[in-house]
Design an enzyme around this catalytic site. Structure first.
Site, PDB file in Angstrom:
ATOM      1  N   LYS A 107       0.817  -1.214   0.000  1.00 34.63           N
ATOM      2  CA  LYS A 107       0.000   0.000   0.000  1.00 34.63           C
ATOM      3  C   LYS A 107       0.854   1.269   0.000  1.00 34.63           C
ATOM      4  CE  LYS A 107      -2.138  -0.598   3.903  1.00 34.63           C
ATOM      5  NZ  LYS A 107      -1.614  -1.882   4.357  1.00 34.63           N
TER       6      LYS A 107
ATOM      7  N   ARG B 131      11.801  -6.342   5.210  1.00 40.73           N
ATOM      8  CA  ARG B 131      11.553  -4.932   4.890  1.00 40.73           C
ATOM      9  C   ARG B 131      12.486  -3.973   5.648  1.00 40.73           C
ATOM     10  NH1 ARG B 131       5.482  -2.607   5.030  1.00 40.73           N
ATOM     11  NH2 ARG B 131       5.610  -2.783   7.279  1.00 40.73           N
TER      12      ARG B 131
ATOM     13  N   ARG C   5      -0.342  -8.383  13.629  1.00 40.83           N
ATOM     14  CA  ARG C   5      -0.845  -7.364  12.691  1.00 40.83           C
ATOM     15  C   ARG C   5      -1.708  -8.005  11.610  1.00 40.83           C
ATOM     16  NH1 ARG C   5       4.467  -5.136  10.781  1.00 40.83           N
ATOM     17  NH2 ARG C   5       3.253  -3.814   9.403  1.00 40.83           N
TER      18      ARG C   5
HETATM   19  P1  AMP Z   1       1.351   0.739   9.048  1.00 46.13           P
HETATM   20  O1  AMP Z   1       2.553   1.583   8.839  1.00 46.13           O
HETATM   21  O2  AMP Z   1       0.188   1.190   8.216  1.00 46.13           O
HETATM   22  O3  AMP Z   1       1.628  -0.727   8.923  1.00 46.13           O
HETATM   23  O4  AMP Z   1       0.899   0.969  10.561  1.00 46.13           O
HETATM   24  C1  AMP Z   1       1.747   0.659  11.642  1.00 46.13           C
HETATM   25  C2  AMP Z   1       0.962   0.635  12.954  1.00 46.13           C
HETATM   26  O5  AMP Z   1       0.394   1.937  13.185  1.00 46.13           O
HETATM   27  C3  AMP Z   1      -0.233  -0.312  12.956  1.00 46.13           C
HETATM   28  O6  AMP Z   1       0.133  -1.646  13.262  1.00 46.13           O
HETATM   29  C4  AMP Z   1      -1.090   0.334  14.059  1.00 46.13           C
HETATM   30  O7  AMP Z   1      -0.553   0.052  15.343  1.00 46.13           O
HETATM   31  C5  AMP Z   1      -0.880   1.818  13.785  1.00 46.13           C
HETATM   32  N1  AMP Z   1      -1.898   2.319  12.816  1.00 46.13           N
HETATM   33  C6  AMP Z   1      -1.694   2.767  11.551  1.00 46.13           C
HETATM   34  N2  AMP Z   1      -2.848   3.136  10.973  1.00 46.13           N
HETATM   35  C7  AMP Z   1      -3.822   2.915  11.885  1.00 46.13           C
HETATM   36  C8  AMP Z   1      -5.231   3.074  11.886  1.00 46.13           C
HETATM   37  N3  AMP Z   1      -5.895   3.519  10.815  1.00 46.13           N
HETATM   38  N4  AMP Z   1      -5.905   2.741  13.013  1.00 46.13           N
HETATM   39  C9  AMP Z   1      -5.266   2.301  14.108  1.00 46.13           C
HETATM   40  N5  AMP Z   1      -3.937   2.103  14.165  1.00 46.13           N
HETATM   41  C10 AMP Z   1      -3.207   2.398  13.070  1.00 46.13           C
END
Ligand code: AMP
Length: 224
Positions: free
Chosen positions: A19, A133, A177
């Site tokens: 993404k 990663r 996750r």
């Molecule tokens: P990402 O970089 O999108 O993988 O996000 C890393 C972490 O940030 C996730 O595992 C959540 O702990 C937090 N996070 C990111 N986006 C959200 C969201 N929309 N709602 C809640 N937690 C989020």
């Protein structure tokens, strides 16, 4: 594709689906603001604030940061200048409550989520991608030690920043996750599909191939 489209696009997909990389490309191509909630939370860690502390607690466990914190942060961000021309949402919404909050906030401005790019990748492949990663500390650009290594080890090609492995990219946290994704976020596939907004994209293959699929699909929707 024209850069003067005023559209709001959500990028949906499991952790590791690509993404971030794809959303950044499309945002640049269409001149839209790219809002990645994970990046916002990681950037917040450079300061000792309540938001940073709370976000860190949940991120380290691989769980979602509570909606009240996340939704408030996103709504403040879309109120800032530049966003009226359209936004690419990356990693938000991640559950039905967040999706409804986004719909309501956009409706208040006479706008909507125009399309949802759902990047589909098999679970085995997700695990492989996440464990190799590396991310730039400065600009958040992602690399992969096998699929897309940087030219110079440990250094970002885009900005020269230092590359690091995210604390939540370790195996146990990755599993949590993915579980959170299947339990909470995957419901959004149906939600947006019912609204006729979902564009399902095969996320397997090279970054450039997936990019082409996304661009072709968006062109079909927006360029007549
Ligand atoms: P990402 O970089 O999108 O993988 O996000 C890393 C972490 O940030 C996730 O595992 C959540 O702990 C937090 N996070 C990111 N986006 C959200 C969201 N929309 N709602 C809640 N937690 C989020």
């Amino acid at each position: 594709m024209s850069a003067d489209l005023k559209i709001n696009i959500v990028f949906l997909g499991a952790p590791g689906a690509g993404k971030g990389t794809q959303a950044a490309n499309v945002a640049q191509e269409l001149d839209l603001v790219h809002i990645a909630t994970g990046d916002l939370f990681r950037q917040a860690q450079s300061q000792d604030t309540e938001l940073a502390r709370k976000a860190k607690y949940y991120m380290e466990k691989g769980q979602l940061v509570p909606d009240e914190i996340t939704i408030k942060m996103v709504l403040e961000r879309i109120g800032e200048s530049g966003c009226s021309n359209g936004v690419i949402f990356d990693g938000f919404p991640r559950n039905l409550n967040q999706a409804e909050a986004l719909d309501n906030a956009l409706a208040d401005q006479g706008k909507t989520v125009n399309k949802v790019v759902y990047i589909k990748v098999a679970e085995q492949e997700l695990l492989k991608r996440l464990t190799g990663r590396w991310i730039c500390r400065k600009c958040q650009a992602p690399y992969h030690e096998v699929n897309s290594p940087p030219k110079v080890e440990g250094i970002c090609e885009k900005c020269g920043g230092e590359l690091y492995q995210r604390a939540d990219d370790k195996e146990e946290t990755i599993k949590e996750r993915l579980q959170v994704y299947f339990n909470e976020t995957a419901a959004l596939i149906d939600y947006y599909s019912r609204e006729g907004k979902l564009l399902e994209i095969d996320g397997e293959g090279k970054v450039a191939e997936v990019s082409e699929r996304i661009t072709a699909s968006l062109k079909e929707e927006f360029v007549r």
